[in-house]
Write a protein that holds these residues in place. Structure first.
Motif, PDB file in Angstrom:
ATOM      1  N   ASN A   1      24.296 -22.426 -14.280  1.00  0.00           N
ATOM      2  CA  ASN A   1      23.267 -23.467 -14.230  1.00  0.00           C
ATOM      3  C   ASN A   1      21.988 -23.001 -13.550  1.00  0.00           C
ATOM      4  N   GLY A   2      21.873 -21.676 -13.284  1.00  0.00           N
ATOM      5  CA  GLY A   2      20.624 -21.126 -12.767  1.00  0.00           C
ATOM      6  C   GLY A   2      20.541 -21.011 -11.266  1.00  0.00           C
ATOM      7  N   VAL A   3      21.605 -21.314 -10.551  1.00  0.00           N
ATOM      8  CA  VAL A   3      21.605 -21.194  -9.096  1.00  0.00           C
ATOM      9  C   VAL A   3      22.020 -19.770  -8.712  1.00  0.00           C
ATOM     10  N   MET A   4      21.243 -19.159  -7.817  1.00  0.00           N
ATOM     11  CA  MET A   4      21.509 -17.811  -7.309  1.00  0.00           C
ATOM     12  C   MET A   4      21.912 -17.913  -5.849  1.00  0.00           C
ATOM     13  N   THR A   5      23.043 -17.279  -5.461  1.00  0.00           N
ATOM     14  CA  THR A   5      23.520 -17.393  -4.094  1.00  0.00           C
ATOM     15  C   THR A   5      23.897 -16.030  -3.525  1.00  0.00           C
ATOM     16  N   MET A   6      24.033 -15.990  -2.201  1.00  0.00           N
ATOM     17  CA  MET A   6      24.431 -14.780  -1.487  1.00  0.00           C
ATOM     18  C   MET A   6      25.489 -15.143  -0.458  1.00  0.00           C
ATOM     19  N   VAL A   7      26.541 -14.321  -0.365  1.00  0.00           N
ATOM     20  CA  VAL A   7      27.583 -14.522   0.635  1.00  0.00           C
ATOM     21  C   VAL A   7      27.956 -13.166   1.227  1.00  0.00           C
ATOM     22  N   PRO A   8      28.438 -13.121   2.474  1.00  0.00           N
ATOM     23  CA  PRO A   8      28.923 -11.851   3.017  1.00  0.00           C
ATOM     24  C   PRO A   8      30.122 -11.353   2.209  1.00  0.00           C
ATOM     25  N   ALA A   9      30.195 -10.037   2.016  1.00  0.00           N
ATOM     26  CA  ALA A   9      31.329  -9.441   1.303  1.00  0.00           C
ATOM     27  C   ALA A   9      32.478  -9.282   2.281  1.00  0.00           C
ATOM     28  N   SER A  10      33.044 -10.400   2.684  1.00  0.00           N
ATOM     29  CA  SER A  10      34.059 -10.418   3.726  1.00  0.00           C
ATOM     30  C   SER A  10      35.269 -11.222   3.265  1.00  0.00           C
TER      31      SER A  10
ATOM     32  N   VAL B   1      16.798 -20.771  -9.856  1.00  0.00           N
ATOM     33  CA  VAL B   1      15.866 -19.874 -10.521  1.00  0.00           C
ATOM     34  C   VAL B   1      14.912 -20.685 -11.391  1.00  0.00           C
ATOM     35  N   PRO B   2      13.604 -20.482 -11.257  1.00  0.00           N
ATOM     36  CA  PRO B   2      12.644 -21.237 -12.076  1.00  0.00           C
ATOM     37  C   PRO B   2      12.887 -21.019 -13.570  1.00  0.00           C
ATOM     38  N   GLY B   3      12.777 -22.103 -14.324  1.00  0.00           N
ATOM     39  CA  GLY B   3      12.921 -22.020 -15.767  1.00  0.00           C
ATOM     40  C   GLY B   3      14.339 -22.074 -16.268  1.00  0.00           C
TER      41      GLY B   3
ATOM     42  N   TYR C   1      16.308  -8.454  -9.685  1.00  0.00           N
ATOM     43  CA  TYR C   1      15.773  -8.685 -11.024  1.00  0.00           C
ATOM     44  C   TYR C   1      16.671  -9.685 -11.752  1.00  0.00           C
ATOM     45  N   LEU C   2      16.055 -10.761 -12.230  1.00  0.00           N
ATOM     46  CA  LEU C   2      16.788 -11.807 -12.926  1.00  0.00           C
ATOM     47  C   LEU C   2      16.160 -12.078 -14.283  1.00  0.00           C
ATOM     48  N   ARG C   3      16.944 -11.986 -15.322  1.00  0.00           N
ATOM     49  CA  ARG C   3      16.488 -12.357 -16.661  1.00  0.00           C
ATOM     50  C   ARG C   3      16.806 -13.839 -16.868  1.00  0.00           C
ATOM     51  N   GLU C   4      15.775 -14.639 -17.076  1.00  0.00           N
ATOM     52  CA  GLU C   4      15.945 -16.088 -17.255  1.00  0.00           C
ATOM     53  C   GLU C   4      15.160 -16.525 -18.480  1.00  0.00           C
ATOM     54  N   GLY C   5      15.859 -16.690 -19.601  1.00  0.00           N
ATOM     55  CA  GLY C   5      15.182 -17.080 -20.831  1.00  0.00           C
ATOM     56  C   GLY C   5      14.147 -16.042 -21.225  1.00  0.00           C
ATOM     57  N   ASP C   6      12.943 -16.491 -21.506  1.00  0.00           N
ATOM     58  CA  ASP C   6      11.876 -15.598 -21.959  1.00  0.00           C
ATOM     59  C   ASP C   6      11.251 -14.794 -20.821  1.00  0.00           C
ATOM     60  N   LYS C   7      11.685 -15.033 -19.593  1.00  0.00           N
ATOM     61  CA  LYS C   7      11.064 -14.389 -18.429  1.00  0.00           C
ATOM     62  C   LYS C   7      12.003 -13.377 -17.766  1.00  0.00           C
ATOM     63  N   LEU C   8      11.386 -12.381 -17.143  1.00  0.00           N
ATOM     64  CA  LEU C   8      12.063 -11.518 -16.194  1.00  0.00           C
ATOM     65  C   LEU C   8      11.387 -11.734 -14.842  1.00  0.00           C
ATOM     66  N   LEU C   9      12.172 -12.034 -13.818  1.00  0.00           N
ATOM     67  CA  LEU C   9      11.636 -12.323 -12.502  1.00  0.00           C
ATOM     68  C   LEU C   9      12.082 -11.252 -11.511  1.00  0.00           C
ATOM     69  N   CYS C  10      11.168 -10.870 -10.622  1.00  0.00           N
ATOM     70  CA  CYS C  10      11.432  -9.836  -9.627  1.00  0.00           C
ATOM     71  C   CYS C  10      11.218 -10.428  -8.225  1.00  0.00           C
ATOM     72  N   TYR C  11      12.259 -10.388  -7.377  1.00  0.00           N
ATOM     73  CA  TYR C  11      12.213 -10.958  -6.032  1.00  0.00           C
ATOM     74  C   TYR C  11      12.324  -9.854  -4.974  1.00  0.00           C
ATOM     75  N   ASP C  12      11.714 -10.107  -3.841  1.00  0.00           N
ATOM     76  CA  ASP C  12      11.758  -9.200  -2.696  1.00  0.00           C
ATOM     77  C   ASP C  12      12.943  -9.572  -1.820  1.00  0.00           C
ATOM     78  N   LEU C  13      13.911  -8.675  -1.674  1.00  0.00           N
ATOM     79  CA  LEU C  13      15.092  -8.952  -0.859  1.00  0.00           C
ATOM     80  C   LEU C  13      15.023  -8.340   0.537  1.00  0.00           C
ATOM     81  N   LYS C  14      13.880  -7.766   0.898  1.00  0.00           N
ATOM     82  CA  LYS C  14      13.749  -7.106   2.203  1.00  0.00           C
ATOM     83  C   LYS C  14      12.812  -7.821   3.157  1.00  0.00           C
ATOM     84  N   ASN C  15      11.876  -8.588   2.626  1.00  0.00           N
ATOM     85  CA  ASN C  15      10.851  -9.178   3.495  1.00  0.00           C
ATOM     86  C   ASN C  15      10.783 -10.703   3.320  1.00  0.00           C
TER      87      ASN C  15
END
Length: 428
Positions: free
Chosen positions: A373-382, A394-396, A414-428
């Motif tokens: 459904n377009g939700v992106m999440t992060m969890v510890p690998a524990s 994710v927009p769109g 990098y996320l491919r969402e429909g007609d778009k490719l989106l690039c996010y900064d995971l460090k800052n």
């Protein structure tokens, strides 16, 4: 360049460090499905431990990806992705798209043919992730047409059809979606069926080098070949609609098979760790762990560590191994699980903030789930607990399932969402 000459002038030292950093950045690649090791695990470190509300910073977005579930392949500063019905094209055909990694600007488009429109709308469109090797990129359409394309010009070099030229067969009606494997001068792919179950082609010409036949094979699945090194032998490991199989890389000899029951589709790519092979098959079929063993005659066979456990089944989001634990979605329920690799025992299985099928990748001690459904999440690998440390929509997203697997490379998501490719900064 050596970095040990402390007597060099500061400016030369600074230049050396800068050049070294640039070289390291240039070496970062995600050249095929699930990355260079086909593990779905990135080597990235130093990523944010928590995301701000609304998610990480969006650096850029690019239009013109069209419909599709292929994830991006990234190499030498370029991104390659397959899609049909592009907003930047005048027709509804399928194209291999090449973008600049720095900003998503278009470099070229190569038409691969008509779109895959079989079945309900959500099943349609492109699904195979490209494979990049030096100055060539290889892409496979759902119809079974394999192209080799020049990365600079976007022009065709050669093509081979897995069904028409190699007698291949799919085990289901969803079309081909394998990402081919490049190993030295060979291109390894899986036409499927009993005649040419797996083949090695000359990567420069497309000519057949060897063919491996598994006579009872029902047809190709959707997984991609993984390379295993055991007992001084290189083994190509693949799972089809009939079985897990191990093929001797040197000449295509079928070394072993491990049968699986007939099911709707076989999709996730196997995981190889030393002599172990973990598989997960959806539709409540389950996950199993197999060990490769040496035979008295000098060959390789397999023994079962544990058989198919339904709780470990995964439909198409994939499974990753981090340390001694595997992480993935329970079927396509949007309920991630963590299980001990050696025993197959579930240590947690929890619902997150997304819904339905979740594709997965991992990096820097974290697991990233992208829900349908377009939700992106992060969890510890524990194995200790399931605790989201970041989540955003994710927009769109929403018009079609968000099934394209996420890619993490060089501190970027990098996320491919429909007609778009989106690039996010995971460090800052």
């Amino acid at each position: 360049m050596p970095r040990y000459v402390s007597c060099l002038l500061t400016c030369f030292v600074a230049f050396g460090v800068t050049a070294s950093a640039a070289d390291s950045a240039a070496d970062l690649e995600w050249p095929t499905f699930r990355g260079p090791q086909r593990s779905g695990v990135s080597d990235d470190t130093g990523l944010l431990d928590r995301w701000p509300e609304g998610g990480p910073t969006l650096l850029w977005e690019a239009d013109g990806m069209g419909r599709g579930y292929a994830s991006p392949a990234i190499a030498d500063g370029k991104i390659y992705i397959l899609g049909d019905g592009l907003s930047t094209a005048e027709d509804r055909d399928e194209y291999l798209i090449c973008l600049n990694q720095s900003d998503g600007s278009l470099v070229w488009q190569f038409k691969t043919g008509k779109p895959w429109n079989s079945g309900p709308e959500s099943w349609q469109s492109s699904r195979s992730t490209a494979t990049v090797d030096d100055d060539r990129v290889y892409t496979l359409t759902a119809f079974g047409q394999l192209y080799c394309v020049d990365t600079e010009s976007g022009k065709e070099v050669w093509k081979v059809h897995l069904e028409n030229d190699l007698g291949g067969k799919k085990a289901d009606s969803w079309g081909y979606s394998e990402s081919v494997t490049i190993d030295g001068n060979l291109l390894i792919c899986t036409p499927g069926g009993g005649k040419n179950t797996m083949v090695a082609l000359n990567k420069m010409t497309g000519e057949t080098v060897w063919s491996c036949s598994s006579p009872e094979d029902r047809g190709a699945g959707h997984a991609s070949v993984v390379i295993s090194e055991v007992f001084g032998k290189k083994v190509y490991v693949q799972i089809t609609g009939s079985s897990l199989m191990g093929v001797l890389a040197s000449d295509g000899t079928l070394l072993w098979t491990y049968d699986i029951p007939r099911t709707t589709a076989v999709i996730p790519t196997p995981i190889v760790k030393d002599d172990l092979v973990f598989i997960s098959v959806g539709y409540n079929t389950g996950g199993a762990l197999i060990r490769q063993v040496a035979t008295a005659s000098g060959g390789v066979d397999v023994e079962e560590v544990y058989g198919l456990k339904p709780a470990l089944n995964n439909k198409h989001g994939g499974v990753v191994l981090v340390g001694d634990y595997v992480f993935g979605d329970s079927g396509d329920r949007g309920k991630p699980f963590c299980a001990e690799l050696g025993t197959g025992e579930i240590v947690w299985s929890e619902r997150g903030s997304g819904k339905k099928s979740a594709s997965v990748t991992a990096a820097d001690g974290k697991v990233f789930f992208r829900y349908s459904n377009g939700v992106m999440t992060m969890v510890p690998a524990s194995p200790d607990q399931f605790k989201e440390t970041g989540s955003f929509k994710v927009p769109g997203s929403g018009s079609r399932p968000s099934w394209a697997h996420p890619v993490i490379l060089g501190g970027k998501l990098y996320l491919r969402e429909g007609d778009k490719l989106l690039c996010y900064d995971l460090k800052n």
